[in-house]
Design a protein around this motif. Structure first.
Motif, PDB file in Angstrom:
ATOM      1  N   PHE A 280       2.441  35.916  36.818  1.00 55.38           N
ATOM      2  CA  PHE A 280       2.141  34.665  35.926  1.00 55.38           C
ATOM      3  C   PHE A 280       3.458  33.866  36.195  1.00 55.38           C
ATOM      4  N   LEU A 281       4.582  33.929  35.694  1.00 58.42           N
ATOM      5  CA  LEU A 281       5.525  33.140  35.296  1.00 58.42           C
ATOM      6  C   LEU A 281       6.017  32.535  36.418  1.00 58.42           C
ATOM      7  N   ILE A 282       6.170  33.188  37.645  1.00 54.67           N
ATOM      8  CA  ILE A 282       6.601  32.635  39.094  1.00 54.67           C
ATOM      9  C   ILE A 282       5.336  31.736  39.592  1.00 54.67           C
ATOM     10  N   ASN A 283       4.262  32.064  39.231  1.00 53.21           N
ATOM     11  CA  ASN A 283       3.264  31.276  39.835  1.00 53.21           C
ATOM     12  C   ASN A 283       3.232  29.712  39.124  1.00 53.21           C
ATOM     13  N   MET A 284       3.271  30.200  37.782  1.00 53.51           N
ATOM     14  CA  MET A 284       3.360  28.729  36.844  1.00 53.51           C
ATOM     15  C   MET A 284       4.594  27.935  37.148  1.00 53.51           C
ATOM     16  N   ILE A 285       5.797  28.508  37.222  1.00 56.96           N
ATOM     17  CA  ILE A 285       6.752  27.657  37.502  1.00 56.96           C
ATOM     18  C   ILE A 285       6.989  27.290  38.796  1.00 56.96           C
ATOM     19  N   LEU A 286       6.482  27.831  39.828  1.00 57.78           N
ATOM     20  CA  LEU A 286       6.819  27.200  41.193  1.00 57.78           C
ATOM     21  C   LEU A 286       5.537  26.423  41.485  1.00 57.78           C
ATOM     22  N   SER A 287       4.508  26.444  40.819  1.00 53.82           N
ATOM     23  CA  SER A 287       3.424  25.755  41.178  1.00 53.82           C
ATOM     24  C   SER A 287       3.813  24.275  40.514  1.00 53.82           C
ATOM     25  N   ARG A 288       4.435  24.424  39.420  1.00 52.93           N
ATOM     26  CA  ARG A 288       4.605  22.993  38.723  1.00 52.93           C
ATOM     27  C   ARG A 288       6.135  22.534  39.518  1.00 52.93           C
ATOM     28  N   PHE A 289       7.031  23.399  39.989  1.00 55.29           N
ATOM     29  CA  PHE A 289       7.923  22.792  40.612  1.00 55.29           C
ATOM     30  C   PHE A 289       7.754  22.095  42.010  1.00 55.29           C
ATOM     31  N   VAL A 290       7.017  22.955  42.767  1.00 53.07           N
ATOM     32  CA  VAL A 290       6.634  22.127  43.927  1.00 53.07           C
ATOM     33  C   VAL A 290       5.430  20.980  43.893  1.00 53.07           C
ATOM     34  N   ALA A 291       4.990  21.042  42.913  1.00 53.45           N
ATOM     35  CA  ALA A 291       4.132  19.463  42.657  1.00 53.45           C
ATOM     36  C   ALA A 291       5.124  18.494  42.238  1.00 53.45           C
ATOM     37  N   LEU A 292       6.134  18.619  41.588  1.00 56.39           N
ATOM     38  CA  LEU A 292       7.060  17.719  41.394  1.00 56.39           C
ATOM     39  C   LEU A 292       7.826  16.749  42.931  1.00 56.39           C
ATOM     40  N   ASP A 293       7.622  17.883  43.946  1.00 60.96           N
ATOM     41  CA  ASP A 293       8.115  17.251  45.186  1.00 60.96           C
ATOM     42  C   ASP A 293       7.009  16.457  45.918  1.00 60.96           C
ATOM     43  N   ARG A 294       6.047  16.291  45.357  1.00 62.68           N
ATOM     44  CA  ARG A 294       4.877  15.680  46.083  1.00 62.68           C
ATOM     45  C   ARG A 294       5.326  14.369  46.851  1.00 62.68           C
ATOM     46  N   GLU A 295       6.146  13.503  46.330  1.00 59.07           N
ATOM     47  CA  GLU A 295       6.626  12.266  47.086  1.00 59.07           C
ATOM     48  C   GLU A 295       7.478  12.632  48.427  1.00 59.07           C
ATOM     49  N   GLN A 296       8.309  13.848  48.128  1.00 55.82           N
ATOM     50  CA  GLN A 296       9.020  14.179  49.509  1.00 55.82           C
ATOM     51  C   GLN A 296       8.076  14.738  50.476  1.00 55.82           C
ATOM     52  N   ILE A 297       7.146  15.559  49.952  1.00 56.30           N
ATOM     53  CA  ILE A 297       6.255  16.017  50.964  1.00 56.30           C
ATOM     54  C   ILE A 297       5.308  15.126  51.697  1.00 56.30           C
TER      55      ILE A 297
END
Length: 738
Positions: A280-297
């Motif tokens: 749960f924690l890794i899914n929650m944390i990494l999902s939000r972390f990767v979402a922050l990089d949407r501009e770079q993606i």
């Protein structure tokens, strides 16, 4: 190095603190799995190796007095590999400068030297000479507790005769890994020891020349244990046989088995809990972390990188973080597993220590954690990759806010502007707040499941030692005595109250289910020892029929009002059909009780007892102990306060170790949740906070905004965590109900 790999390293260095926090959460899950499963397997292997090397018996039997000539007949039973006859008797040991009476179990050694079944591991010294009358080998735990060394001497009362013995050896035996004296609850190494003496000396002391009262047997690999037991019972039936039983019912092995079952339970319950939290924690944390990089993606896609290449880049970042956690977890779990295995090895006095690294545990654990991390990162990357590059490069569209918490009643509460921002941000993004709050709840749940055992044990001890068993001591006899022995005990110095006890070995059958145990006869309304129901109200033993603990009734598949077949394993070996007239709660052991008069009437062999529970005046303690040491008929006195102290010491060492480990891992998880949530909140709301600074809010006020929001989310999550921890604890308790 490719541009994306360079970016990967730069990103990892940029977020090193967050990456480390995520890795620690992952490491906690990995370490838990390796610790639990690795220590369980190592202890199982240690025990199996010990049993095999020292030829631990498969079948045990006792008799009143059987001629040694029966050994030939027993050897001829199909499936029997080895059979050794011996003499075992309890005796009072008088240790110099030690006031309390000490109980000893005398075990005869074969006339031709070392036993072939249940071999001894000599830690020091040698075996007694065959014809020696004053030489003895003692168990290592007894020697250590009393500070005995080779050449030391003590006295023992053998069948009424006091004899001084000299210690010539200190040994371990697979038969007495967990040695408990008569009437005791837990091992008391200062007050109980195993004494191995030459066969000729023991035969002469107990008037058993050419006879035996104990039998140990090993079997061929594919032998039928039940059939061998049946045939041994037939051979010993005319000589006071008390019923043969297999290794599973041998006391030391049964307790050790229960300990390993508890470790197995923990390996099946706690690691999945930690892994669930990690998922749960890794899914929650990494999902939000990767979402922050949407501009770079979006920028990478605009520059011509394929979606699969971009996805692989972020999956590699997540995988690298996971690998750091896996490596940390491997090291931590291996170290803790080694320490736990060593703790149990020392506690059970194993002469060998086996700790092996099983590759499958590491491979499975690594695969699970990599899969969890890939799932968490993959879902977030997939969502962003679905956007066109031009859209992904833009900031996310602001949420459509509406008026909430704006009624007249709310305005009267007079919240500050910053407080309103905190409350409205949580209300307007309930899913994100709920996810963070639930992460806190899971970490709280882990802490509760780590710490609840102390309260549970305190309750168990209070009920068992202060409400159920309230006597000061239990005096045991070497053999059954008439009820008049209660009067003799009452005459001992300081004895104020005495209540009789009779223990009868039996097998209870509930249909095809069975259990070997002792039926305990007690006074119906005894004051020193009582029975309590689930509401801790006293249960009065019925005038006839059996009273069973809830767990025993469940294992036999019987309910109140049913009847069970009872095979008495001594005397006339009767088969009796007895009704179950009471079912009650108990925290320790599987027990069956009857009113002592009803039990004696049922067996029709006289008014007999096997022990007496007493309450005594502590001012007369010295005189009482002196009298017990000089009374030949007594084989031991179990002191309840001493038993309680030993129980606490035993549990404290094991429970404190496990509690400390899992609490520390729970704290790591909690830290990982809160820290990453704070960092992600800060990243997601950087524009908002910058705007507040432009509008004139101070740094402290803006920081307080973030802290207050996280604090409120945490406060919401803590009560939920209590409920989650309660569920986890109940799962663990259910696994321990063996």
């Amino acid at each position: 190095m490719s541009s994306l790999n360079k970016k990967l390293l730069r990103d990892l260095l940029r977020i090193w603190a967050q990456a480390l926090a995520i890795a620690l959460v992952s490491a906690a899950g990995v370490a838990t799995m390796i610790l639990s499963i690795g220590s369980y397997r190592s202890l199982e292997e240690t025990r199996a190796t010990y049993y095999e090397r020292y030829n631990f018996a498969h079948v045990f039997a006792e008799a009143k007095r059987a001629p040694r000539g029966l050994l030939t007949e027993i050897h001829d039973i199909p499936g029997v590999a080895q059979a050794e006859a011996r003499i075992t008797e309890f005796a009072i040991v008088d240790v110099p400068d030690f006031l309390q009476p000490v109980a000893g179990l005398i075990v005869s050694l074969p006339a031709d030297g070392e036993p072939e079944v249940n071999k001894l591991f000599l830690r020091a010294g040698h075996l007694p000479q065959a014809q020696a009358t004053d030489e003895v080998v003692i168990s290592e735990s007894f020697a250590t507790a009393q500070g005995f060394e080779l050449g030391d001497r003590f006295s023992v009362i053998l069948n009424g005769n006091k004899r001084e013995l000299s210690i010539v050896g200190i040994a371990l035996s697979p038969e007495y890994v967990y040695a408990v004296g008569p009437g005791d609850f837990v091992p008391d190494d200062r007050r109980f020891g195993i004494l191995w003496m030459p066969q000729s000396s023991v035969e002469a002391a107990f008037d058993l020349d050419g006879a035996f009262n104990s039998l140990v047997v090993t079997l061929h690999r594919h032998a039928s244990v039940d059939e061998v037991i049946r045939l041994i019972d037939l051979v010993l039936d005319d000589f006071g046989g008390i019923g043969a039983y297999d290794r599973e019912d041998q006391f030391s092995h049964a307790f050790l088995d229960a300990e390993l079952d508890q470790l197995d339970t923990m390996s099946r319950i706690l690691p999945p809990i930690f892994l669930l939290v990690t998922v749960f924690l890794i899914n929650m944390i990494l999902s939000r972390f990767v979402a922050l990089d949407r501009e770079q993606i979006g920028l990478l896609k605009a520059l011509g990188y394929r979606s699969t290449v971009v996805a692989a880049h972020y999956l590699k970042l997540a995988g690298l973080i996971a690998c750091i956690g896996i490596v940390l977890g491997f090291g931590l779990g291996t170290w803790l597993g080694y320490a736990l295995t060593r703790l149990y090895t020392d506690f059970f006095h194993f002469p060998i220590f086996v700790f092996r690294l099983h590759p499958d545990i590491y491979l499975i654990t690594a695969a699970i954690n990599l899969g969890v991390v890939a799932l968490g990162a993959g879902r977030a990357v997939t969502k962003v990759l679905q956007l066109p590059p031009a859209v992904a490069m833009q900031p996310p569209v602001p949420a459509m806010y509406t008026q909430v918490l704006s009624g007249t009643w709310f305005k009267r509460l007079r919240f500050s502007q910053l407080s309103l921002i905190v409350i409205r941000n949580i209300v307007r993004r309930p899913l994100r707040a709920a996810a963070t709050s639930f992460g806190v709840s899971l970490s709280v749940g882990i802490l509760i499941v780590s710490l609840f055992t102390s309260d549970s044990i305190d309750l168990m001890l209070d009920v068992s030692f202060f409400q159920l068993e309230r006597q000061d001591a239990t005096i045991s006899f070497g053999e059954q005595k008439s009820m008049r022995a209660v009067f003799d005990v009452e005459q001992l110095p300081g004895v104020m109250v005495a209540e009789p006890v009779r223990a009868v070995p039996a097998t209870l059958y509930g249909g095809h289910l069975e259990r070997n145990l002792a039926i305990i006869g007690r006074p119906a309304d005894g004051d020193l020892t009582r029975l309590l129901d689930v509401n801790l109200q006293q249960v009065i033993l019925p005038p006839d029929g059996l009273a069973l603990t809830e767990k025993l009734a469940s294992l036999l598949g019987v309910n109140l009002g049913d009847s069970v077949w009872v095979e008495i394993q001594q005397g006339r070996r009767q088969w009796l059909y007895v009704p179950v007239t009471q079912v009650f709660q108990s925290y320790l052991g599987l027990s069956a009780y009857m009113e002592i008069g009803a039990l004696n009437k049922l067996l029709d062999d006289g008014q007999l007892i096997t022990g007496v529970n007493i309450s005594f005046d502590e001012a007369e303690t010295n005189a009482l102990f002196t009298a017990v040491k000089s009374t030949p008929a007594l084989t031991g006195i179990a002191l309840l306060k001493v038993a309680l102290a030993n129980f606490r010491a035993t549990m404290a060492e094991n429970i404190l170790f496990m509690t400390t480990i899992y609490t520390a891992l729970g704290v790591i998880v909690a830290f990982g949740v809160v820290y990453n949530s704070a960092r992600i909140q800060l990243s997601e709301r950087s524009r908002e906070m910058a705007s507040l600074r432009v509008l004139g809010f101070t740094s402290a006020e803006v920081s307080g905004l973030l802290v207050a929001e996280l604090g409120l989310i945490g406060l919401i999550g803590i009560p939920v965590g209590w409920a989650v921890g309660n569920v986890f604890a109940r799962l663990l308790v259910a696994g321990f109900e063996s």
